[in-house]
Write a protein that holds these residues in place. Structure first.
Motif, PDB file in Angstrom:
ATOM      1  N   SER A  20       0.850  -1.293   0.197  1.00  0.00           N
ATOM      2  CA  SER A  20       0.222  -0.030   0.318  1.00  0.00           C
ATOM      3  C   SER A  20       0.785   1.195  -0.013  1.00  0.00           C
ATOM      4  O   SER A  20       2.105   1.191   0.454  1.00  0.00           O
ATOM      5  CB  SER A  20      -0.783  -0.008   1.408  1.00  0.00           C
ATOM      6  N   ALA A  22       0.114   5.194   0.858  1.00  0.00           N
ATOM      7  CA  ALA A  22      -0.737   6.367   1.142  1.00  0.00           C
ATOM      8  C   ALA A  22      -0.048   7.653   0.923  1.00  0.00           C
ATOM      9  O   ALA A  22       1.106   7.966   1.195  1.00  0.00           O
ATOM     10  CB  ALA A  22      -1.109   6.166   2.608  1.00  0.00           C
ATOM     11  N   ASP A  72      -7.434   3.550  -4.860  1.00  0.00           N
ATOM     12  CA  ASP A  72      -8.662   3.965  -4.316  1.00  0.00           C
ATOM     13  C   ASP A  72      -8.580   5.637  -4.040  1.00  0.00           C
ATOM     14  O   ASP A  72      -7.822   5.962  -2.909  1.00  0.00           O
ATOM     15  CB  ASP A  72      -9.017   3.306  -3.060  1.00  0.00           C
ATOM     16  N   LYS A  75      -9.448   7.019  -0.762  1.00  0.00           N
ATOM     17  CA  LYS A  75      -8.722   6.722   0.423  1.00  0.00           C
ATOM     18  C   LYS A  75      -7.238   7.362   0.156  1.00  0.00           C
ATOM     19  O   LYS A  75      -6.163   7.052   1.016  1.00  0.00           O
ATOM     20  CB  LYS A  75      -8.539   5.379   0.844  1.00  0.00           C
ATOM     21  N   ASN A  76      -6.967   8.063  -0.923  1.00  0.00           N
ATOM     22  CA  ASN A  76      -5.531   8.387  -1.303  1.00  0.00           C
ATOM     23  C   ASN A  76      -4.525   7.305  -1.179  1.00  0.00           C
ATOM     24  O   ASN A  76      -3.518   7.583  -0.716  1.00  0.00           O
ATOM     25  CB  ASN A  76      -5.185   9.681  -0.349  1.00  0.00           C
ATOM     26  N   THR A  77      -4.815   6.011  -1.822  1.00  0.00           N
ATOM     27  CA  THR A  77      -3.973   5.056  -1.678  1.00  0.00           C
ATOM     28  C   THR A  77      -3.795   4.368  -2.940  1.00  0.00           C
ATOM     29  O   THR A  77      -4.964   4.282  -3.675  1.00  0.00           O
ATOM     30  CB  THR A  77      -4.360   4.094  -0.621  1.00  0.00           C
TER      31      THR A  77
END
Length: 121
Positions: A20, A22, A72, A75-77
């Motif tokens: 992931s 972020a 996403d 979700k800034n991810t």
């Protein structure tokens, strides 16, 4: 924009990991996102990229069919799902953000700190 990568670890060959990344401090949904990796003694290389709209993706040949990049924007991810991992996938994985569609690392302006992926045989 600041990027924070996570999700690395040690797995056996054939296993899976999900990375992931972020983002904060910028308008994530306008950036093209990429994953790169750097193995010991080697140059950093392109792994995968995704269009800001998620409508387009690109992969280096060695990971096609095994890795999937997704994002996403709510979700800034951005994610990198890695399946059927091989020892040659061992590297530090970096996420990066660019203002245009590209697979060239020199054109990515923002970089995360990297997360280690180790695949044992």
């Amino acid at each position: 924009v600041q990027l924070q990568a996570s999700g690395g670890g040690s797995v056996q060959a054939g296993g899976s990991l999900r990375l992931s990344c972020a983002a904060s401090g910028g308008t994530f949904s306008t950036y093209f996102m990429g994953w790169f990796r750097q193995a010991p003694g080697k140059e950093r290389e392109f792994v995968a990229a995704i269009h800001w709209s998620a409508r387009g993706t690109s992969y280096t040949d060695s990971v096609k069919g095994r890795f999937t990049i997704s994002r996403d924007n709510a979700k800034n991810t951005v994610y990198l799902q890695m399946n059927s991992l091989k020892p040659e996938d061992t590297a530090v994985y970096y996420c990066a953000a660019a203002g245009s569609w590209t697979t060239r690392k020199i054109e990515y302006a923002y970089w995360g700190q990297g997360t280690q992926v180790t695949v044992s045989s």
